[in-house]
Design a protein around this motif. Structure first.
Motif, PDB file in Angstrom:
ATOM      1  N   ILE A  15       0.833  -1.223   0.000  1.00  0.00           N
ATOM      2  CA  ILE A  15       0.000   0.000   0.000  1.00  0.00           C
ATOM      3  C   ILE A  15       0.863   1.267   0.000  1.00  0.00           C
ATOM      4  N   ILE A  16       0.558   2.171  -0.933  1.00  0.00           N
ATOM      5  CA  ILE A  16       1.127   3.523  -0.882  1.00  0.00           C
ATOM      6  C   ILE A  16       0.121   4.368  -0.116  1.00  0.00           C
ATOM      7  N   MET A  17       0.476   4.680   1.113  1.00  0.00           N
ATOM      8  CA  MET A  17      -0.441   5.388   2.024  1.00  0.00           C
ATOM      9  C   MET A  17      -0.338   6.881   1.715  1.00  0.00           C
ATOM     10  N   ASP A  18      -1.194   7.372   0.820  1.00  0.00           N
ATOM     11  CA  ASP A  18      -1.033   8.756   0.353  1.00  0.00           C
ATOM     12  C   ASP A  18      -2.259   9.603   0.700  1.00  0.00           C
ATOM     13  N   GLY A  19      -2.025  10.892   0.868  1.00  0.00           N
ATOM     14  CA  GLY A  19      -3.125  11.845   1.023  1.00  0.00           C
ATOM     15  C   GLY A  19      -3.284  12.424   2.422  1.00  0.00           C
ATOM     16  N   LEU A  59       3.813  -1.561   3.759  1.00  0.00           N
ATOM     17  CA  LEU A  59       3.293  -0.193   3.824  1.00  0.00           C
ATOM     18  C   LEU A  59       4.406   0.801   3.494  1.00  0.00           C
ATOM     19  N   TYR A  60       4.136   1.675   2.526  1.00  0.00           N
ATOM     20  CA  TYR A  60       5.113   2.710   2.148  1.00  0.00           C
ATOM     21  C   TYR A  60       4.880   3.892   3.087  1.00  0.00           C
ATOM     22  N   ALA A  61       5.802   4.090   4.011  1.00  0.00           N
ATOM     23  CA  ALA A  61       5.616   5.108   5.049  1.00  0.00           C
ATOM     24  C   ALA A  61       6.401   6.385   4.772  1.00  0.00           C
ATOM     25  N   PHE A  62       7.555   6.245   4.096  1.00  0.00           N
ATOM     26  CA  PHE A  62       8.414   7.421   3.876  1.00  0.00           C
ATOM     27  C   PHE A  62       9.390   7.076   2.755  1.00  0.00           C
ATOM     28  N   SER A  63       9.419   7.923   1.736  1.00  0.00           N
ATOM     29  CA  SER A  63      10.285   7.620   0.588  1.00  0.00           C
ATOM     30  C   SER A  63      11.617   8.354   0.714  1.00  0.00           C
ATOM     31  N   THR A  64      12.587   7.906  -0.070  1.00  0.00           N
ATOM     32  CA  THR A  64      13.875   8.601  -0.134  1.00  0.00           C
ATOM     33  C   THR A  64      13.643  10.071  -0.504  1.00  0.00           C
ATOM     34  N   GLU A  65      12.698  10.280  -1.433  1.00  0.00           N
ATOM     35  CA  GLU A  65      12.412  11.643  -1.906  1.00  0.00           C
ATOM     36  C   GLU A  65      11.730  12.487  -0.824  1.00  0.00           C
ATOM     37  N   ASN A  66      11.041  11.846   0.115  1.00  0.00           N
ATOM     38  CA  ASN A  66      10.363  12.589   1.188  1.00  0.00           C
ATOM     39  C   ASN A  66      11.340  13.326   2.112  1.00  0.00           C
ATOM     40  N   TRP A  67      12.632  12.934   2.076  1.00  0.00           N
ATOM     41  CA  TRP A  67      13.631  13.677   2.874  1.00  0.00           C
ATOM     42  C   TRP A  67      13.715  15.131   2.424  1.00  0.00           C
ATOM     43  N   ASP A  68      13.288  15.425   1.187  1.00  0.00           N
ATOM     44  CA  ASP A  68      13.369  16.791   0.664  1.00  0.00           C
ATOM     45  C   ASP A  68      12.179  17.661   1.068  1.00  0.00           C
ATOM     46  N   ARG A  69      11.262  17.136   1.883  1.00  0.00           N
ATOM     47  CA  ARG A  69      10.145  17.965   2.363  1.00  0.00           C
ATOM     48  C   ARG A  69      10.653  18.993   3.388  1.00  0.00           C
ATOM     49  N   PRO A  70       9.837  19.976   3.734  1.00  0.00           N
ATOM     50  CA  PRO A  70      10.269  20.967   4.744  1.00  0.00           C
ATOM     51  C   PRO A  70      10.766  20.267   6.018  1.00  0.00           C
ATOM     52  N   ILE A 185      -2.192  -1.165  -3.644  1.00  0.00           N
ATOM     53  CA  ILE A 185      -3.235  -0.160  -3.428  1.00  0.00           C
ATOM     54  C   ILE A 185      -2.579   1.205  -3.259  1.00  0.00           C
ATOM     55  N   ARG A 186      -3.113   2.224  -3.939  1.00  0.00           N
ATOM     56  CA  ARG A 186      -2.685   3.593  -3.642  1.00  0.00           C
ATOM     57  C   ARG A 186      -3.907   4.430  -3.331  1.00  0.00           C
ATOM     58  N   THR A 187      -3.858   5.150  -2.233  1.00  0.00           N
ATOM     59  CA  THR A 187      -4.977   5.996  -1.825  1.00  0.00           C
ATOM     60  C   THR A 187      -4.792   7.417  -2.370  1.00  0.00           C
ATOM     61  N   TYR A 191      -2.342   8.453  -9.476  1.00  0.00           N
ATOM     62  CA  TYR A 191      -2.182   7.254 -10.296  1.00  0.00           C
ATOM     63  C   TYR A 191      -0.720   7.080 -10.690  1.00  0.00           C
ATOM     64  N   ARG A 192       0.135   6.863  -9.701  1.00  0.00           N
ATOM     65  CA  ARG A 192       1.549   6.624 -10.007  1.00  0.00           C
ATOM     66  C   ARG A 192       2.167   5.720  -8.960  1.00  0.00           C
ATOM     67  N   ILE A 193       3.398   5.286  -9.255  1.00  0.00           N
ATOM     68  CA  ILE A 193       4.088   4.308  -8.407  1.00  0.00           C
ATOM     69  C   ILE A 193       5.069   4.994  -7.445  1.00  0.00           C
ATOM     70  N   SER A 194       5.525   6.211  -7.801  1.00  0.00           N
ATOM     71  CA  SER A 194       6.408   6.989  -6.926  1.00  0.00           C
ATOM     72  C   SER A 194       7.575   6.176  -6.349  1.00  0.00           C
ATOM     73  N   ASN A 195       8.271   5.462  -7.228  1.00  0.00           N
ATOM     74  CA  ASN A 195       9.536   4.806  -6.812  1.00  0.00           C
ATOM     75  C   ASN A 195       9.336   3.691  -5.780  1.00  0.00           C
TER      76      ASN A 195
HETATM   77  C1  IPE Z   1       4.697   8.311  -1.920  1.00  0.00           C
HETATM   78  O1  IPE Z   1       3.884   9.419  -1.680  1.00  0.00           O
HETATM   79  C2  IPE Z   1       5.478   7.978  -0.693  1.00  0.00           C
HETATM   80  C3  IPE Z   1       4.707   7.535   0.458  1.00  0.00           C
HETATM   81  C4  IPE Z   1       3.418   7.379   0.527  1.00  0.00           C
HETATM   82  C5  IPE Z   1       5.486   7.249   1.611  1.00  0.00           C
HETATM   83  P1  IPE Z   1       4.316  10.895  -2.121  1.00  0.00           P
HETATM   84  O2  IPE Z   1       3.210  11.770  -1.744  1.00  0.00           O
HETATM   85  O3  IPE Z   1       5.658  11.223  -1.577  1.00  0.00           O
HETATM   86  O4  IPE Z   1       4.447  10.743  -3.714  1.00  0.00           O
HETATM   87  P2  IPE Z   1       4.360  11.837  -4.846  1.00  0.00           P
HETATM   88  O5  IPE Z   1       5.338  12.909  -4.491  1.00  0.00           O
HETATM   89  O6  IPE Z   1       2.977  12.352  -4.867  1.00  0.00           O
HETATM   90  O7  IPE Z   1       4.706  11.100  -6.097  1.00  0.00           O
END
Ligand code: IPE
Ligand code: IPE
Ligand code: MG
Length: 246
Positions: A15-19, A59-70, A185-187, A191-195
């Protein structure tokens, strides 16, 4: 739940837990308020998956790219991970759930590293649901690690380039102990896989829902599984071949 075919459950759901951020902002709240509420969904879905009889949940909780958030959001998320893991491990353990963490964990703050280590050790001998948390994870990072690992074996003569097979790469991934997810599942209507698990999702059924992660509950999980069960998985074959088992 009564409509579920228990003989055709996906063994592994990812699951990509998004939103979380948008859920909070729609309520006029800070993004962290959304992450905080997202934890309730994690608890509910882990419990539900375990009850339904799912064997692996990633469960996708935090991506490598999420380190670039504030910085404040990253710090808030890190302390939320530490608190949540500390709080939830006793119940997870009681429910026979085995925890795993995948990702570039060396980037995590020390208290988070300690919490993960404790959670992994405490639940190591459990035999129920295997709960895999992808934290500081990205699929491209994982693939590079795996390739380095294989290259080293070739360089030291333990392996020849022509010996490299799908199984070689699979064994070098952080998911080597788990079967590939059958349902992803992505919430939140993205509509993407986000790595996320690019190699492992090769034949997964993809399910997208507009529901934001903090609103996602057991009934939503069951809906996703029912949708999965309505699909014909052909793996490159024809429908006739699948139906006649040829
Ligand atoms: C993907 O969600 C990562 C997690 C759910 C942990 P993001 O919100 O970071 O993905 P993008 O930036 O919309 O692609
Ligand atoms: C997912 O929710 C959680 C993480 C990526 C940590 P988001 O924080 O991406 O929420 P949106 O996508 O901004 O609404
Ligand atoms: Mg998002």
């Amino acid at each position: 739940m009564d409509n579920l075919d228990l003989n055709r459950l996906p063994k592994h759901i990812a699951i990509i837990m998004d939103g979380n951020g948008r859920w909070a902002q729609e309520k006029g709240q800070d993004r962290l308020y959304g992450h905080f509420h997202g934890v309730q969904s994690v608890r509910n879905i882990v419990e539900a998956a375990s009850e339904i009889g799912i064997k692996y949940l990633t469960l996708y909780a935090f991506s490598t790219e999420n380190w670039d958030r504030p910085a404040a959001e990253v710090a808030g998320l890190m302390s939320l991970f530490v608190d949540t893991i500390a709080k939830e491990v006793p119940d997870l353990h009681k429910n026979n759930i085995k925890l795993h963490f995948i990702g570039n964990l060396s980037l995590l703050p020390d208290d988070a590293k300690a919490a993960l280590q404790n959670a992994t050790q405490t639940t190591a001998n459990n035999t129920g649901l295997e709960l895999i948390i992808a934290l500081s994870y990205s699929s491209r990072w994982e693939l590079i690690q795996a390739i380095k690992n294989i290259a080293e074996k070739v360089q030291t003569g333990q392996m020849q380039p022509e010996d490299i097979q799908e199984a070689t790469l699979e064994a070098a991934l952080s998911t080597s102990a788990f079967p590939d997810p059958e349902l992803m599942i992505r919430t939140s209507g993205e509509y993407r896989i986000s790595n996320f698990l690019l190699y492992q999702l090769a034949y997964a059924e993809l399910y997208f829902t507009e529901t934001r992660w903090p609103d996602f509950r057991k009934k939503d999980l069951i809906e996703a599984i029912l949708d999965f069960q309505s699909r014909e998985r052909r793996f490159g074959k024809t429908s006739l071949q699948v139906q006649t088992n040829e």
